[in-house]
Design an enzyme around this catalytic site. Sequence first.
Site, PDB file in Angstrom:
ATOM      1  N   CYS A 867       0.925  -1.171   0.030  1.00  0.00           N
ATOM      2  CA  CYS A 867       0.120  -0.296   0.067  1.00  0.00           C
ATOM      3  C   CYS A 867       0.946   1.386   0.081  1.00  0.00           C
ATOM      4  CB  CYS A 867      -0.794  -0.195   1.155  1.00  0.00           C
ATOM      5  SG  CYS A 867      -0.238  -0.618   2.537  1.00  0.00           S
ATOM      6  N   GLY A 870       2.959  -0.254   3.620  1.00  0.00           N
ATOM      7  CA  GLY A 870       3.184  -1.741   3.500  1.00  0.00           C
ATOM      8  C   GLY A 870       2.804  -2.321   4.834  1.00  0.00           C
ATOM      9  N   ILE A 871       1.965  -1.814   5.591  1.00  0.00           N
ATOM     10  CA  ILE A 871       1.405  -2.620   6.956  1.00  0.00           C
ATOM     11  C   ILE A 871       0.023  -2.453   7.296  1.00  0.00           C
ATOM     12  CG2 ILE A 871       3.751  -2.105   8.076  1.00  0.00           C
ATOM     13  CD1 ILE A 871       2.271   0.419   9.413  1.00  0.00           C
TER      14      ILE A 871
END
Length: 940
Positions: A867, A870-871
Amino acid sequence: MTSTECDQSVSEVVPRRWLTRLRFLEMIESVSRRALSGSSGSYHVRGAELARDRRLKTLSATVVFLDDTQHTFQLDVSAIEKSMSNTSYQYKRAKGQALLDLVFQHLELIEKDYFGLQYAENGQVSTCPNLDIMRWLDPSKLVKKQMRSKGGQFFFRVKFYVSDPSKLQEEYTRYQFYLQIRRDILQGKLQLPPSTACLIASYTVQSELGDYHPEEHGPGYLSRLQLIPGQTEEMERKISELHKLHKGQLPADAEFNFLDHAKRLDMYGVELHKARDSVNKEIQLGVTSIGLVIFQNNIRINVFSWSKIVKISFKRKQFFIQLRREQSENYDTLLGFNMQTYRSSKNLWKSCVEHHTFFRLHSPKLRPRRFPLALSSRFTYSGRTEFQTVEDGKHRARVERTFIRSPSKKLIHGILPVPMSDEKGKLLTPGRPPRTYDNKVQSLGPREPRQAWGEGNQSDDEGGFLSLRDEVTGTHTQGTGSAFSPMLGSRVLSYADDDTTLERNIYDIPDYSEPTSSPAPQALEEGLVTIRITPDEQGRFGFNVKGGLDLDMPILVSRVAPNTPADRCYPKLNEGDQVVYINGIDVNGMLHEHVVNLIRQSRDSGTGELTLTVRPNALYNALAGTEETLEEEPPYRYVPDVPHTAVGSDALAQSMLLLADGLASGALIAQYEQLYRKNPELSSLESKKSENQNKNRYRDISPYDVTRVILMGCSNGDYINANYVNMEIPGSGIINRYIATQGPLSTTIADFWQMVLEAGSTLVVMLTTLVERGRAKCHQYWPALKEILTLRNLTLLCTSETVEETFVFREFVLTDTNTGEERDITHMQYCAWPDHGVPSDWRQFTTFTERVRAARTGIVEPAVVHCSAGIGRTGVLVLMETALCLIEANQPVYPLDIVRSMRDQRAMMIQNASQYRFVCEAVHKAYTEGIVKPLPEFSR
């Protein structure tokens, strides 16, 4: 000779003007003779009355309180008039602080800094004024100038919503917050899902009616109570079922739980202001304790935390925020919003100044004595901060007082029975005898609160509030005692990829290198704190512990009962505190039972005093988001009593029932918030190296060293902000492999495609758009259709692009120019996810997840998922796909276990509670509606 004749004679000799002077002198002589003789006098009665009235001039102001009662206050300005001669000027000298002091004195309110008075800008007099025109009474300005209605009507309201109700020391203060939030819900200001609405309403019922009794609470006993908007019979049935679970809770306990669940809502404590963004779309800017929140169509789409904002300013109808520059940026970001009027722009600016000062600073910024010549606003917040309020509460003795609680408004359904009242005139529920402890402040005494969920539903290492004998053991005690909902410690979770940063009216945000939370008193080395607790007359300390060597956990405080020694001691013991020493004995490496015995021995000693050396949980919260954070929060499990090895449809169905119960009660979210965000045993040293720092999109998102992706053929180093995440599906032999990574920067595009090439990946899943709310979330790392992107030793050709409503599917050909190897890459982008919000359509996201699963059929290489950081959204997709695979394999689904497994491979996966709630609801609905079913080969 007569007088007339004399006058005529004199007038013939002297001029008339001399005659007038002679008469005046004669009058003065006569007055002097009367004054000396004392034989006569005069007194102006009416003049004296008017002078007295002017000296006693008062200003009337009517205040409507949160329980809808009213009181008219008289502001006496006689003290000011004694030093002034112009009474009309003195009349205007009563300032807002004088009225606030009268209100606080009338309520006997101690923790008064959270509250304020509102008035309607247009002078509208109503018990439910339009929130768009409400203004806060300025303590430094004249009350007269802030009166907009005849009679001066003001509304007593919560101005600063406390982030955690446990910070409120006084029960009466918590009750006022309870009234405010209940009002927010009924007026539609605080919107919440039906399941949460029913849960919160059940605490209101417990507070007002007490324990559920079948003989007293027959069918329809809630139909006359106004509990939630749009109340239906089905909702009342659910509220009644939840009401049964709260047995034993006193009104204060129920109200605490009410607040504890309300604080987790997206709209909690949000002061909304209407605005338009740069493309003229209608939005709402919400000022909160954590920063500025952006809403569109009642969906939170962005968060600007105070830590990411450098300046806030306004000019005419425009409002601006300047964001702190990220390491990957070489420019300052200034975001502008168009407000409705100049006045609304200034009010938003003032609200930001007040909220930032109150929640983030130790003390207000002092206004300079002399102001330079400037056209900007001189406004500063002059009240006390939350830090000062909390610190003052720690040193002040608690006030034990009795007060009458206000009942919920009644809904009229036909003819209501004649109400009964007690000796004090308080209305009682028909058919219900009065009880001595209803609606009054009571200490816990012998009635000790316990968990709300039935016996046997807690894990082995997590105890409730126990009987005297087993109070500190942390194990479950069977019995018929009362129940009490867990009081879970709270954390304000920051967001890694927040959008949280003109000589105009500017407010500079101070440097946050200084601590903003309360420092731990009596601090020892390494942040340890010594706490001494003396048991009460029943021999109770009032807290539970869990953990130990046998449970592979540190010793942690799991519960602190209100109004017990552990709750009243200073420093206060808090849930989540790690116990390091007990009476000077190191407990690290001890078994759980040995720790319990140490505490019991202290209780049975001569003085009974218990000395704990703890690492405060508050210290972790203060450091949350920093690279040095060592979060040692307890793992939390929400699973059935059956062992994990159980398989089959019964285990799957039971897990789904538990999932539904957790969503309805709020327990699922509470447990998620207790889970560690980073594994404290895993380091992230590579990300901190100077040559790698500029490769991170966000400074606080770092890959673990042990699971990070290592580039082999990259000329500028082997580092990229990415982790391998492997999710095993028990009983199926399937392992879904992922690479979770951040959205590429303009300088890391070549590294990204090198990673794809080396990992052998053929599927890239993108869960963000390139720009959200004016900030870059991901650089475009692919070429346009039929064009070629040339990198160091790679070329990328876009062969097709298909747009389907909110999905975009692309096909690439990745070529290694050194070897001539070509690989087909499928690129799937989901475009309907608002930044930090959740998709509005769970079916749409489930469909996208199914398309991802279909695309990876037969592929053993990892799928690259990203995204922005990235979490967050990345974690949601991984959990969703994992859960669907578990259902097909006829395995139970425990979402918290999945999150824990992900966070052991990449930190902070699934970023906030709203994302976690969304994916859990989507999994449950996909199962209950039969979208995903166990495959025949796994069915029994």
